[in-house]
Design an enzyme around this catalytic site. Structure first.
Site, PDB file in Angstrom:
ATOM      1  N   ASP A  33      45.827  10.205 -10.996  1.00  0.00           N
ATOM      2  CA  ASP A  33      46.156   9.639 -12.303  1.00  0.00           C
ATOM      3  C   ASP A  33      46.212  10.669 -13.423  1.00  0.00           C
ATOM      4  O   ASP A  33      46.042  10.335 -14.594  1.00  0.00           O
ATOM      5  CB  ASP A  33      45.121   8.571 -12.662  1.00  0.00           C
ATOM      6  CG  ASP A  33      43.680   9.087 -12.527  1.00  0.00           C
ATOM      7  OD1 ASP A  33      43.472  10.315 -12.587  1.00  0.00           O
ATOM      8  OD2 ASP A  33      42.766   8.256 -12.343  1.00  0.00           O
ATOM      9  N   GLU A  56      46.160   7.987  -3.344  1.00  0.00           N
ATOM     10  CA  GLU A  56      45.140   7.312  -4.148  1.00  0.00           C
ATOM     11  C   GLU A  56      45.787   6.357  -5.142  1.00  0.00           C
ATOM     12  O   GLU A  56      45.552   6.396  -6.342  1.00  0.00           O
ATOM     13  CB  GLU A  56      44.236   8.320  -4.874  1.00  0.00           C
ATOM     14  CG  GLU A  56      42.938   7.698  -5.384  1.00  0.00           C
ATOM     15  CD  GLU A  56      42.060   8.677  -6.136  1.00  0.00           C
ATOM     16  OE1 GLU A  56      41.017   9.071  -5.587  1.00  0.00           O
ATOM     17  OE2 GLU A  56      42.434   9.061  -7.269  1.00  0.00           O
ATOM     18  N   GLU A  87      44.132   8.090 -18.186  1.00  0.00           N
ATOM     19  CA  GLU A  87      44.402   7.986 -16.743  1.00  0.00           C
ATOM     20  C   GLU A  87      44.844   6.595 -16.309  1.00  0.00           C
ATOM     21  O   GLU A  87      45.677   6.454 -15.410  1.00  0.00           O
ATOM     22  CB  GLU A  87      43.163   8.425 -15.955  1.00  0.00           C
ATOM     23  CG  GLU A  87      42.881   9.916 -15.999  1.00  0.00           C
ATOM     24  CD  GLU A  87      42.108  10.348 -17.237  1.00  0.00           C
ATOM     25  OE1 GLU A  87      41.821  11.553 -17.359  1.00  0.00           O
ATOM     26  OE2 GLU A  87      41.787   9.475 -18.091  1.00  0.00           O
ATOM     27  N   HIS A 127      32.033  14.264 -18.702  1.00  0.00           N
ATOM     28  CA  HIS A 127      33.170  14.923 -19.337  1.00  0.00           C
ATOM     29  C   HIS A 127      34.239  13.962 -19.832  1.00  0.00           C
ATOM     30  O   HIS A 127      35.187  14.392 -20.470  1.00  0.00           O
ATOM     31  CB  HIS A 127      33.824  15.901 -18.362  1.00  0.00           C
ATOM     32  CG  HIS A 127      34.533  15.215 -17.228  1.00  0.00           C
ATOM     33  ND1 HIS A 127      33.866  14.737 -16.125  1.00  0.00           N
ATOM     34  CD2 HIS A 127      35.841  14.903 -17.050  1.00  0.00           C
ATOM     35  CE1 HIS A 127      34.743  14.177 -15.308  1.00  0.00           C
ATOM     36  NE2 HIS A 127      35.941  14.258 -15.843  1.00  0.00           N
ATOM     37  N   ARG A 187      36.796  11.730 -21.708  1.00  0.00           N
ATOM     38  CA  ARG A 187      37.217  11.729 -23.112  1.00  0.00           C
ATOM     39  C   ARG A 187      36.636  10.539 -23.873  1.00  0.00           C
ATOM     40  O   ARG A 187      36.252  10.664 -25.039  1.00  0.00           O
ATOM     41  CB  ARG A 187      38.753  11.677 -23.201  1.00  0.00           C
ATOM     42  CG  ARG A 187      39.465  12.954 -22.794  1.00  0.00           C
ATOM     43  CD  ARG A 187      40.965  12.736 -22.782  1.00  0.00           C
ATOM     44  NE  ARG A 187      41.685  13.917 -22.325  1.00  0.00           N
ATOM     45  CZ  ARG A 187      42.213  14.842 -23.118  1.00  0.00           C
ATOM     46  NH1 ARG A 187      42.094  14.709 -24.423  1.00  0.00           N
ATOM     47  NH2 ARG A 187      42.871  15.875 -22.631  1.00  0.00           N
ATOM     48  N   HIS A 201      31.107  20.821 -18.449  1.00  0.00           N
ATOM     49  CA  HIS A 201      32.560  20.937 -18.528  1.00  0.00           C
ATOM     50  C   HIS A 201      32.932  22.043 -19.507  1.00  0.00           C
ATOM     51  O   HIS A 201      32.189  22.356 -20.436  1.00  0.00           O
ATOM     52  CB  HIS A 201      33.144  19.599 -18.989  1.00  0.00           C
ATOM     53  CG  HIS A 201      34.610  19.454 -18.732  1.00  0.00           C
ATOM     54  ND1 HIS A 201      35.562  19.870 -19.624  1.00  0.00           N
ATOM     55  CD2 HIS A 201      35.287  18.929 -17.679  1.00  0.00           C
ATOM     56  CE1 HIS A 201      36.778  19.617 -19.137  1.00  0.00           C
ATOM     57  NE2 HIS A 201      36.640  19.057 -17.962  1.00  0.00           N
TER      58      HIS A 201
END
Length: 378
Positions: free
Chosen positions: A99, A121, A135, A216, A218, A248
């Site tokens: 994604d 996936e 994503e 990590h 967003r 990260h």
């Protein structure tokens, strides 16, 4: 003799590389295919680590990573860069994974050229276009373009059917991350030095139970990350645990961790780990706290319970199977669940022994056979 079908696999981040290298190994050993690789460099150092480990040598490298670029700028560079490679390679099939912006742009560029897309996936859904962001929308876009949807679980396949994707194009294959884990664990057994800094931390924290932490996403930047760090600081006050947190690269993802956890002697804030070291960390951890999607699949394959630091997950199979539990970013909720697993051996054992719903280590072979059916030799 049949002409091999030309396959171009496009990826750009470490998670994509991890989940695709088993498939690339399988394609390289199959005379029915001529496999080519394009990396975008959406991640750089972390991507290169996996390429080196797995022996994958890209045929094209777009090197799109630029400091401070917006998502618009990134996607524009990915789309035009992938398109130029497709024009040169003229593949019969394009493979994308997951994604990412790379996967979405690669699939769109292939669609513009009427090239069938294989989506590895496929079918993961959180039900919220803002979590995970961006994503969730990326994978929905890919689903409208793909010719072959390789769903890791029956639930993922059902999500695609609910969106009116042709059932004949949807196949449950398992997740290739389990293939990758088996391969890396075998390498670690043969070459213990690959555990790197985690072996040293294991010795340093002998006698303590290790809690692995990755943060990590967003959508957690800001208040969410602050809440997570607050919970971890309280957890670090226990004298029977040690926290190991690979940070990260993004400063917004690491600032709260460094501010609240930097002074604890039983907390190791480390730079991003290469994949073998990370697998070893998951393997020795008593439990994992994460907002990562991939870790929700990896840790259960190793028998390590997962607390998911998000409000929703596109991998509900883990929650339903009992290998993972959603705790969000509220400090008290995180602390309560972590302390429960640290204080109740039966509760920990129930999660550790739960069935892993994400695969059996043979997904890459299944996908190759599906690709052969989709694009038989000319």
């Amino acid at each position: 003799m049949p002409v091999p079908r030309r396959v171009l696999t496009i990826f750009g981040t470490r998670p994509e590389a991890i989940k695709l290298f088993p498939l690339l190994h399988a394609l390289a050993g199959d005379a029915r295919f001529a496999s080519r690789v394009c990396v975008t460099g959406q991640h750089r150092g972390m991507l290169d680590q996996v390429l080196t480990l797995s022996g994958i040598v890209p045929d094209h490298d777009l090197a799109v990573l630029q400091p401070g670029q917006s998502l618009d700028q990134l996607v524009a560079r990915l789309l035009t860069g992938a398109g130029a490679v497709l024009d040169r390679e003229a593949p019969d099939l394009v493979v994308v994974q997951g994604d990412t912006a790379t996967a979405m742009a690669g699939a769109l560029a292939a669609y513009h050229r009427h090239i069938p897309v294989v989506h590895v996936e496929a079918g993961l859904r959180s039900g919220d276009i803002h979590q995970p962001w961006p994503e969730e929308v990326n994978r929905r876009i890919i689903a409208t373009l793909a010719a072959l949807h390789c769903a890791p679980t029956p639930r993922a396949a059902a999500a695609l059917w609910a969106e009116n994707v042709d059932p004949a194009a949807v196949h449950v294959t398992g997740n290739t991350v389990v293939d990758a884990l088996h391969w890396v664990r075998a390498r670690l057994a043969a070459e213990p030095r690959l555990a790197g800094p985690i072996a040293q931390l294991q010795a340093r924290f002998a006698g303590r139970r290790i809690v692995a932490v990755t943060c990590h996403r967003r959508e957690n930047w800001g208040a969410g990350m602050g809440g997570i760090a607050t919970a971890l600081a309280q957890l670090a006050e226990r004298d029977d645990v040690a926290l190991v947190a690979p940070l990260h690269h993004n400063p917004l993802a690491r600032a709260a961790m460094q501010e609240q956890l930097g002074e604890f002697p039983n907390v190791a804030l480390v730079e991003p780990l290469d994949y073998p070291a990370f697998v070893h960390l998951l393997d020795i951890a008593h439990l994992v706290l994460t907002d990562s999607g991939g870790v929700q699949e990896e840790a259960p394959a190793l028998g390590t319970p997962v607390l998911v630091l998000r409000e929703t997950t596109e991998r509900p199979e883990g929650v339903e199977a009992g290998t993972a539990r959603l705790v969000g970013t509220d400090p008290q909720a995180i602390l309560a669940e972590a302390n429960r697993l640290l204080g109740d051996p039966a509760a920990h054992a129930d999660m550790a022994r739960a069935h892993n719903p994400f695969g059996d280590g043979h997904s890459a072979g299944r996908i190759v056979e599906l690709m052969a059916r989709l694009a038989p030799a000319a």
